[in-house]
Design a protein around this motif. Structure first.
Motif, PDB file in Angstrom:
ATOM      1  N   LYS A  65       5.913  -3.424  -0.446  1.00  0.00           N
ATOM      2  CA  LYS A  65       4.583  -3.142  -1.000  1.00  0.00           C
ATOM      3  C   LYS A  65       4.696  -2.357  -2.308  1.00  0.00           C
ATOM      4  N   LEU A  66       5.555  -1.338  -2.334  1.00  0.00           N
ATOM      5  CA  LEU A  66       5.734  -0.542  -3.542  1.00  0.00           C
ATOM      6  C   LEU A  66       6.267  -1.382  -4.698  1.00  0.00           C
ATOM      7  N   LEU A  67       7.179  -2.284  -4.378  1.00  0.00           N
ATOM      8  CA  LEU A  67       7.795  -3.119  -5.406  1.00  0.00           C
ATOM      9  C   LEU A  67       6.983  -4.375  -5.710  1.00  0.00           C
ATOM     10  N   GLU A  68       5.933  -4.590  -4.927  1.00  0.00           N
ATOM     11  CA  GLU A  68       5.079  -5.760  -5.083  1.00  0.00           C
ATOM     12  C   GLU A  68       5.907  -7.039  -5.105  1.00  0.00           C
ATOM     13  N   THR A  69       6.692  -7.245  -4.028  1.00  0.00           N
ATOM     14  CA  THR A  69       7.578  -8.393  -3.939  1.00  0.00           C
ATOM     15  C   THR A  69       7.566  -8.978  -2.532  1.00  0.00           C
ATOM     16  N   ASP A  70       7.849 -10.257  -2.466  1.00  0.00           N
ATOM     17  CA  ASP A  70       8.020 -10.933  -1.181  1.00  0.00           C
ATOM     18  C   ASP A  70       9.497 -11.217  -0.922  1.00  0.00           C
TER      19      ASP A  70
END
Length: 44
Positions: free
Chosen positions: A12-17
């Motif tokens: 979530k912090l890195l905004e990645t899947d």
């Protein structure tokens, strides 16, 4: 907090899947430290 929860926070912090499950190899304390460092950097 469980490792999976910490990895979810990192995603979530890195905004990645991106699959970050390799981080499960870290000790719990090391993973918590990583989350805290990333959170601190993102909050700046």
């Amino acid at each position: 907090m469980k490792k999976q929860e910490l990895i979810k926070i990192l995603r979530k912090l890195l905004e990645t899947d991106t699959d970050l499950d390799f981080l499960l190899q870290l000790k719990g304390d090391d993973l918590r430290t990583l989350v805290a460092c990333v959170r601190g950097r993102v909050d700046q």
